[in-house]
Write an enzyme that holds these catalytic residues in place. Structure first.
Site: not given
Length: 308
Positions: A142, A171
């Site tokens: 992330y 992400k």
């Protein structure tokens, strides 16, 4: 964990839920169950919990695990579950990731460690440790430099993707759209890349993205899921129409620090029992509320679609 063995199937709109709290700041499991049901009814393709929108840094590891358990029970393998399990501490990251694996998560979303500003070599070792500890669990980095003050470089992603079979994606929550392209160019399009920047969700699809983890799905889950489906079906104009229709709700999310505006709207709509956020966040100011109301009036029709 139905999707764990084939992470390439984890695509589309993965809704990153707020974490509801009661008015006295306890976890609100009933409201969380309701949010999960609404997302499923509205067609979201997956559920995430414990990303930035979920206020993880304001919760203990035990609270985060308890919330994951509630979400996992409600999801019941109907769609992929990608909980955020990262922290600025490695031992806590491993503890929460282990719990996610036991609860049946399909992948773990692990934030780059914040505040410390580690080097790229340090980031590689951090993710390598997590990947080695959980070889049977897909790991998704992330990358959110606006909150962590560190950006995981495309070359570091490539090293991890090459070295560990269970490091499957990223992400990307960066407004540097060139970064998206460089990550996919370095790794190849078998790397799964989701956008965490609302207004870059649709553009990422043109580069070969796997979908998006967009906070606006907290307010208009059906519209966000439909935008992905229209793109995949080749209805590019229809997808673009939804992209632009979502603009007011995207702006609403960030009138003040996310997720306070979203929680205010969800409380007004009766989807959660309280707008409570935990320190250091505060509820929206009166000035902020005036802007939130105006934007909701402009884009609120999308919140009333499927699943209302």
């Amino acid at each position: 964990m139905k999707f764990r063995s084939d992470p390439a199937t984890i695509r589309g709109s993965i809704a990153p839920l707020v974490t509801p709290f009661t008015s006295d700041s306890a976890l609100d499991h009933d409201s969380l169950r309701g949010l999960v049901r609404w997302q499923l009814d509205s067609g979201s393709h997956g559920i995430s919990l414990g990303g930035s929108t979920g206020e993880p840094s304001a919760q203990s590891a035990g609270e985060r695990i308890a919330a994951m358990r509630t979400a996992a029970e409600e999801i019941a393998d109907r769609v992929p579950f990608l909980p955020g399990t990262g922290s600025h501490k490695l031992d806590e990251t491993l503890e929460i990731t282990a719990a996610a694996r036991e609860l049946g998560a399909d992948a773990a979303l692990v934030i780059t460690p914040y505040y410390a500003r580690p080097t790229q070599e340090a980031l590689y070792r951090w993710y390598a440790t997590v990947a080695q500890e959980f070889p049977d669990l897909p790991i998704v980095a992330y990358n959110v430099p606006s909150r962590t003050a560190v950006d995981i470089a495309p070359e570091t992603v490539k090293r991890l993707f090459t070295d560990f079979d269970n490091f499957v994606g990223v992400k990307e929550t960066t407004k540097d759209f060139e970064h998206f392209s460089r990550v996919l160019h370095a790794c190849g399009r078998s790397l799964l890349v989701w956008s965490g920047i609302e207004l870059l969700c649709l553009p990422l699809m043109a580069l070969g993205g796997a979908g998006f983890v967009s906070a606006v799905a907290n307010l208009a889950p059906a519209a966000v899921a439909r935008m992905y489906e229209l793109w995949e079906a080749g209805d590019f104009n229809g997808a673009r129409d939804l992209h632009y229709q979502l603009h007011p709700l995207v702006d609403l999310l960030f009138v003040e620090t996310n997720p306070a505006p979203a929680k205010w709207v969800l409380e007004q709509q009766g989807r959660i029992a309280s707008r409570q956020v935990r320190p250091p966040l505060v509820e929206p100011s009166e000035t902020g509320l005036a802007r939130i109301r105006a934007l909701l009036a402009e884009g609120g029709d999308l919140t009333a679609q499927i699943g209302a």
